[in-house]
Structure formats: structure tokens, C-alpha cells
Scaffold this motif. Sequence first.
Motif, PDB file in Angstrom:
ATOM      1  N   UNK A  42       0.875  -1.169   0.000  1.00 41.16           N
ATOM      2  CA  UNK A  42       0.000   0.000   0.000  1.00 41.16           C
ATOM      3  C   UNK A  42       0.914   1.220   0.000  1.00 41.16           C
ATOM      4  N   UNK A  43       0.451   2.306  -0.578  1.00 39.67           N
ATOM      5  CA  UNK A  43       1.344   3.458  -0.671  1.00 39.67           C
ATOM      6  C   UNK A  43       0.618   4.771  -0.836  1.00 39.67           C
ATOM      7  N   UNK A  44       1.361   5.840  -0.635  1.00 36.55           N
ATOM      8  CA  UNK A  44       0.894   7.204  -0.891  1.00 36.55           C
ATOM      9  C   UNK A  44       1.660   7.750  -2.092  1.00 36.55           C
ATOM     10  N   UNK A  45       0.930   8.362  -3.014  1.00 35.90           N
ATOM     11  CA  UNK A  45       1.511   8.894  -4.239  1.00 35.90           C
ATOM     12  C   UNK A  45       1.416  10.413  -4.263  1.00 35.90           C
ATOM     13  N   UNK A  46       2.463  11.037  -4.798  1.00 31.47           N
ATOM     14  CA  UNK A  46       2.494  12.484  -4.988  1.00 31.47           C
ATOM     15  C   UNK A  46       2.728  12.712  -6.476  1.00 31.47           C
ATOM     16  N   UNK A  47       1.689  13.190  -7.167  1.00 35.24           N
ATOM     17  CA  UNK A  47       1.624  13.167  -8.620  1.00 35.24           C
ATOM     18  C   UNK A  47       1.812  14.560  -9.213  1.00 35.24           C
ATOM     19  N   UNK A  48       2.480  14.605 -10.358  1.00 38.44           N
ATOM     20  CA  UNK A  48       2.604  15.865 -11.087  1.00 38.44           C
ATOM     21  C   UNK A  48       2.864  15.563 -12.558  1.00 38.44           C
ATOM     22  N   UNK A  49       2.876  16.607 -13.375  1.00 38.72           N
ATOM     23  CA  UNK A  49       3.213  16.512 -14.791  1.00 38.72           C
ATOM     24  C   UNK A  49       4.522  17.243 -15.061  1.00 38.72           C
TER      25      UNK A  49
END
Length: 251
Positions: A42-49
Motif C-alpha cells: 500500500x502506498x501514498x503517491x504524490x503526482x505531477x506533470x
Amino acid sequence: MTKWTKQILSALWLVLLLIAVPTKAQNNPYADDKLLHFGFSIGMDFLSYGVEEADSLLQLDRHGTVYHARTSNIGMGFSVGFIADLRLTRHLNFRLCPGMHFGERTLTYMNYNMLQEDIKGTNCTNNRPSVLSLPIDIPLYLKWSAEREVNYRPFVTVGGGVSFDLGRSKDKVILQKTMDYFVEVGIGCDMYFPWFKLAPELRYRLGFNNVLTPTADCEKEEWKLPAGDFFYTDALSRLTNQQISLVFNFE
């Protein structure tokens, strides 16, 4: 301090607490001797472009309105996955870790009126459309582990894979392509407990594919937008996925 910063610091603090738990006895001493074992994550994601603007300024109308795609704000998400681990040598493992991510990315657009000479952004207005992201990943990794010290064993991972985004929606002003290819690197530490192994891992992912669907292709797919909203796509030349993840592997 922002909401996301607090969550990141809380997660890192939890990892430090787990690593700092004092222990003298070696738990689960034969955990790494299995040829093949399985687990979940299980994980936490920090998303960007990664954002590249169009080559020329986009003027929309006779009033001289110009739009720029400035930045990609960091979005928050989470992930779940499956782990299949094959032992190659004492220090090297081959891993298949398919998973699914849930998150959202946000782009920031600045507009100003050339006729009013708002060149430096004074009196600019901001638009922040969001893009839903629901990718299914099929990554392969090589995991190199150091020697075990009591109940801790640091490791690094390198790999890559393919991603299929199920969040593609014609209701959004940005139409993202379904498929992407990526590379990923990670660093973490195996922590051994009597009945299982927990491995917090920090990963960085970089997508290769330009996931922006051009306006011409959008029109072929009968993608319907309100009048004047095509500037969100036309102001861009390239979008690439970027992601930092804090993953907890249970094996």
C-alpha cells in the motif's frame, strides 16, 4: 505548512519510529532464503506533470487574450499492489509488482490580455483544471540488498514498466492518453518481524510517453468541449507523468 506537507511528514515520522524500534533477537531468520515469495503493498503517491508549453503564444480572440500553461501542482493519491519476488542470488532479487493507483493531477494556466499590457502577470487570472488518474501498472524491478544487520536490511530497486490509465475521461478539458512507459528507482529498508517482513520504500517514477492527446486527435474521438475550452490543450506541446511514492511492502 500545507495539508500535503503535514501528511508527508507524518508518514516519514512513522517510518522513522518503525526503524528506531530497539531489538536484539533476529526475527524470521530464513525469510530471505525462499526461492519465491509473495506479498502486497500500500502506498501514498504524490503526482505531477512535466509540462512543455506550445512553441508559440496562443491568442484566443480579438481581445488579445493569451494563455500559458505554467506549472503542474502536486496531487495526492494512494495505491495498492501485489508482489511476486524471485530470489536470484544472495543480494539480488527479481520482482513483479502489478498495482493500481488512485489520484489526480492539476495544471495551472495563467491568462492575461496583451492589449492591456499585463505582460508580467499583473492582474492575471488562474485556471486550474484537474485530470483524474487511475492507472494500472505492470512494473518489473531488480532489487539489490545489503547484508542484513539483525532485523534491518537496506536495499535499492531499479526497474520500469507499462501503465494503462483507466481514468481517461472525455468530460475533462485535458484528454490524457491511456498508455505510458516509465522507469523507476527506489530506496528502502527491509524490517523483519516474527511473522512477516515490512519494507518502507521511497520511489521516484518518470514517464517517457507524451500523454497529451492533441486537439486534432480529440476531435476524431468526438471529444466534446464547451466553446473556447480547447486552449487548455492547444497551449501545451507535451505532458509527461512524474510521481514520488512512499510504499509499504508487506512480505
